[in-house]
Design a protein around this motif. Sequence first.
Motif, PDB file in Angstrom:
ATOM      1  N   ASN A  72     -51.538  26.217  61.744  1.00 40.53           N
ATOM      2  CA  ASN A  72     -50.918  25.139  62.518  1.00 40.53           C
ATOM      3  C   ASN A  72     -51.846  24.527  63.564  1.00 40.53           C
ATOM      4  O   ASN A  72     -51.386  23.894  64.505  1.00 40.53           O
ATOM      5  CB  ASN A  72     -49.599  25.601  63.141  1.00 40.53           C
ATOM      6  N   THR A  73     -53.153  24.698  63.377  1.00 42.35           N
ATOM      7  CA  THR A  73     -54.129  24.000  64.222  1.00 42.35           C
ATOM      8  C   THR A  73     -55.254  23.477  63.328  1.00 42.35           C
ATOM      9  O   THR A  73     -55.488  24.010  62.233  1.00 42.35           O
ATOM     10  CB  THR A  73     -54.761  24.915  65.296  1.00 42.35           C
ATOM     11  N   LEU A  74     -55.944  22.471  63.807  1.00 42.59           N
ATOM     12  CA  LEU A  74     -57.083  21.929  63.074  1.00 42.59           C
ATOM     13  C   LEU A  74     -58.144  23.012  62.877  1.00 42.59           C
ATOM     14  O   LEU A  74     -58.726  23.142  61.802  1.00 42.59           O
ATOM     15  CB  LEU A  74     -57.668  20.725  63.820  1.00 42.59           C
ATOM     16  N   GLU A  75     -58.377  23.822  63.895  1.00 41.94           N
ATOM     17  CA  GLU A  75     -59.388  24.873  63.819  1.00 41.94           C
ATOM     18  C   GLU A  75     -59.067  25.898  62.730  1.00 41.94           C
ATOM     19  O   GLU A  75     -59.945  26.346  62.004  1.00 41.94           O
ATOM     20  CB  GLU A  75     -59.552  25.574  65.170  1.00 41.94           C
ATOM     21  N   GLN A  76     -57.796  26.266  62.608  1.00 40.09           N
ATOM     22  CA  GLN A  76     -57.406  27.219  61.580  1.00 40.09           C
ATOM     23  C   GLN A  76     -57.613  26.633  60.184  1.00 40.09           C
ATOM     24  O   GLN A  76     -58.054  27.330  59.273  1.00 40.09           O
ATOM     25  CB  GLN A  76     -55.941  27.648  61.763  1.00 40.09           C
ATOM     26  N   LEU A  77     -57.320  25.356  60.016  1.00 43.78           N
ATOM     27  CA  LEU A  77     -57.546  24.709  58.726  1.00 43.78           C
ATOM     28  C   LEU A  77     -59.046  24.634  58.413  1.00 43.78           C
ATOM     29  O   LEU A  77     -59.462  24.886  57.286  1.00 43.78           O
ATOM     30  CB  LEU A  77     -56.944  23.303  58.716  1.00 43.78           C
ATOM     31  N   GLN A  78     -59.850  24.292  59.425  1.00 45.00           N
ATOM     32  CA  GLN A  78     -61.291  24.148  59.217  1.00 45.00           C
ATOM     33  C   GLN A  78     -61.976  25.462  58.887  1.00 45.00           C
ATOM     34  O   GLN A  78     -62.994  25.458  58.199  1.00 45.00           O
ATOM     35  CB  GLN A  78     -61.948  23.532  60.453  1.00 45.00           C
ATOM     36  N   THR A  79     -61.453  26.576  59.346  1.00 47.15           N
ATOM     37  CA  THR A  79     -62.125  27.851  59.126  1.00 47.15           C
ATOM     38  C   THR A  79     -61.617  28.603  57.895  1.00 47.15           C
ATOM     39  O   THR A  79     -62.153  29.656  57.561  1.00 47.15           O
ATOM     40  CB  THR A  79     -61.988  28.774  60.356  1.00 47.15           C
ATOM     41  N   ASP A  80     -60.626  28.079  57.207  1.00 51.12           N
ATOM     42  CA  ASP A  80     -60.113  28.737  56.009  1.00 51.12           C
ATOM     43  C   ASP A  80     -61.090  28.550  54.851  1.00 51.12           C
ATOM     44  O   ASP A  80     -61.497  27.428  54.542  1.00 51.12           O
ATOM     45  CB  ASP A  80     -58.746  28.158  55.640  1.00 51.12           C
ATOM     46  N   SER A  81     -61.468  29.633  54.196  1.00 47.92           N
ATOM     47  CA  SER A  81     -62.490  29.578  53.142  1.00 47.92           C
ATOM     48  C   SER A  81     -62.043  28.760  51.934  1.00 47.92           C
ATOM     49  O   SER A  81     -62.846  28.019  51.357  1.00 47.92           O
ATOM     50  CB  SER A  81     -62.902  30.987  52.717  1.00 47.92           C
ATOM     51  N   GLN A  82     -60.780  28.859  51.525  1.00 48.74           N
ATOM     52  CA  GLN A  82     -60.302  28.068  50.387  1.00 48.74           C
ATOM     53  C   GLN A  82     -60.361  26.581  50.700  1.00 48.74           C
ATOM     54  O   GLN A  82     -60.811  25.785  49.878  1.00 48.74           O
ATOM     55  CB  GLN A  82     -58.868  28.440  50.030  1.00 48.74           C
ATOM     56  N   LEU A  83     -59.903  26.216  51.887  1.00 44.16           N
ATOM     57  CA  LEU A  83     -59.933  24.800  52.258  1.00 44.16           C
ATOM     58  C   LEU A  83     -61.359  24.313  52.476  1.00 44.16           C
ATOM     59  O   LEU A  83     -61.661  23.161  52.188  1.00 44.16           O
ATOM     60  CB  LEU A  83     -59.081  24.547  53.495  1.00 44.16           C
ATOM     61  N   GLN A  84     -62.242  25.160  52.969  1.00 48.95           N
ATOM     62  CA  GLN A  84     -63.641  24.768  53.157  1.00 48.95           C
ATOM     63  C   GLN A  84     -64.261  24.341  51.827  1.00 48.95           C
ATOM     64  O   GLN A  84     -64.985  23.353  51.762  1.00 48.95           O
ATOM     65  CB  GLN A  84     -64.455  25.904  53.767  1.00 48.95           C
ATOM     66  N   LYS A  85     -63.978  25.087  50.769  1.00 52.69           N
ATOM     67  CA  LYS A  85     -64.493  24.736  49.441  1.00 52.69           C
ATOM     68  C   LYS A  85     -63.944  23.398  48.986  1.00 52.69           C
ATOM     69  O   LYS A  85     -64.680  22.548  48.480  1.00 52.69           O
ATOM     70  CB  LYS A  85     -64.127  25.818  48.423  1.00 52.69           C
ATOM     71  N   HIS A  86     -62.646  23.200  49.167  1.00 49.75           N
ATOM     72  CA  HIS A  86     -62.020  21.937  48.768  1.00 49.75           C
ATOM     73  C   HIS A  86     -62.592  20.774  49.582  1.00 49.75           C
ATOM     74  O   HIS A  86     -62.934  19.735  49.018  1.00 49.75           O
ATOM     75  CB  HIS A  86     -60.503  22.021  48.934  1.00 49.75           C
ATOM     76  N   VAL A  87     -62.699  20.959  50.877  1.00 51.42           N
ATOM     77  CA  VAL A  87     -63.202  19.898  51.760  1.00 51.42           C
ATOM     78  C   VAL A  87     -64.659  19.570  51.423  1.00 51.42           C
ATOM     79  O   VAL A  87     -65.046  18.398  51.426  1.00 51.42           O
ATOM     80  CB  VAL A  87     -63.029  20.299  53.244  1.00 51.42           C
ATOM     81  N   ALA A  88     -65.456  20.571  51.109  1.00 47.77           N
ATOM     82  CA  ALA A  88     -66.852  20.331  50.724  1.00 47.77           C
ATOM     83  C   ALA A  88     -66.902  19.479  49.459  1.00 47.77           C
ATOM     84  O   ALA A  88     -67.722  18.555  49.348  1.00 47.77           O
ATOM     85  CB  ALA A  88     -67.578  21.652  50.523  1.00 47.77           C
ATOM     86  N   TRP A  89     -66.024  19.768  48.504  1.00 43.29           N
ATOM     87  CA  TRP A  89     -65.965  18.969  47.276  1.00 43.29           C
ATOM     88  C   TRP A  89     -65.527  17.547  47.591  1.00 43.29           C
ATOM     89  O   TRP A  89     -66.126  16.579  47.114  1.00 43.29           O
ATOM     90  CB  TRP A  89     -65.001  19.621  46.277  1.00 43.29           C
ATOM     91  N   VAL A  90     -64.492  17.385  48.404  1.00 40.71           N
ATOM     92  CA  VAL A  90     -63.977  16.055  48.756  1.00 40.71           C
ATOM     93  C   VAL A  90     -65.059  15.234  49.463  1.00 40.71           C
ATOM     94  O   VAL A  90     -65.220  14.052  49.185  1.00 40.71           O
ATOM     95  CB  VAL A  90     -62.714  16.156  49.645  1.00 40.71           C
ATOM     96  N   ALA A  91     -65.813  15.872  50.342  1.00 39.89           N
ATOM     97  CA  ALA A  91     -66.849  15.150  51.109  1.00 39.89           C
ATOM     98  C   ALA A  91     -67.906  14.529  50.202  1.00 39.89           C
ATOM     99  O   ALA A  91     -68.518  13.526  50.562  1.00 39.89           O
ATOM    100  CB  ALA A  91     -67.505  16.107  52.103  1.00 39.89           C
ATOM    101  N   LYS A  92     -68.086  15.074  49.013  1.00 38.36           N
ATOM    102  CA  LYS A  92     -69.088  14.554  48.061  1.00 38.36           C
ATOM    103  C   LYS A  92     -68.541  13.420  47.203  1.00 38.36           C
ATOM    104  O   LYS A  92     -69.291  12.757  46.489  1.00 38.36           O
ATOM    105  CB  LYS A  92     -69.551  15.668  47.135  1.00 38.36           C
ATOM    106  N   GLN A  93     -67.248  13.185  47.248  1.00 35.00           N
ATOM    107  CA  GLN A  93     -66.629  12.169  46.402  1.00 35.00           C
ATOM    108  C   GLN A  93     -66.871  10.767  46.940  1.00 35.00           C
ATOM    109  O   GLN A  93     -67.036  10.561  48.135  1.00 35.00           O
ATOM    110  CB  GLN A  93     -65.114  12.422  46.278  1.00 35.00           C
ATOM    111  N   ARG A  94     -66.893   9.827  46.013  1.00 33.71           N
ATOM    112  CA  ARG A  94     -67.119   8.438  46.363  1.00 33.71           C
ATOM    113  C   ARG A  94     -65.965   7.911  47.213  1.00 33.71           C
ATOM    114  O   ARG A  94     -64.808   8.242  46.964  1.00 33.71           O
ATOM    115  CB  ARG A  94     -67.220   7.620  45.083  1.00 33.71           C
ATOM    116  N   GLN A  95     -66.288   7.117  48.181  1.00 28.67           N
ATOM    117  CA  GLN A  95     -65.255   6.510  49.033  1.00 28.67           C
ATOM    118  C   GLN A  95     -64.816   5.204  48.392  1.00 28.67           C
ATOM    119  O   GLN A  95     -65.612   4.317  48.205  1.00 28.67           O
ATOM    120  CB  GLN A  95     -65.814   6.259  50.438  1.00 28.67           C
ATOM    121  N   ALA A  96     -63.540   5.157  48.049  1.00 27.16           N
ATOM    122  CA  ALA A  96     -63.006   3.955  47.378  1.00 27.16           C
ATOM    123  C   ALA A  96     -62.740   2.841  48.364  1.00 27.16           C
ATOM    124  O   ALA A  96     -62.504   3.009  49.498  1.00 27.16           O
ATOM    125  CB  ALA A  96     -61.733   4.305  46.642  1.00 27.16           C
TER     126      ALA A  96
END
Length: 96
Positions: A72-96
């Motif tokens: 329930n905080t941005l910090e908790q979401l940012q430090t979660d390993s599963q979400l980190q993998k997803h976010v790393a993948w999303v960051a590489k995607q083309r911006q529409a």
Amino acid sequence: MRTRAPDEPCQLCGRKIALTFHHLIPRKMHRRPRFYKQYTREQLNQGIWVCRACHRGIHKHYDEMTLARDYNTLEQLQTDSQLQKHVAWVAKQRQA
């Protein structure tokens, strides 16, 4: 669902793209005594602005109760390993 033009980057992946509002304590949980007795209305309505891909990833990995209780905080979401993998993948995607 509230949306915002890409004036600011996604708070998870950093892409400048249209954003959606993610309630840190999902609205579905606001009526449960555990949450409305423990948090103020302002705290229940706090959230972050994320792109749709990050928002989908958050809800794909965790149900509402887990998000409300453990992420329930941005910090908790940012430090979660599963979400980190997803976010790393999303960051590489083309911006529409």
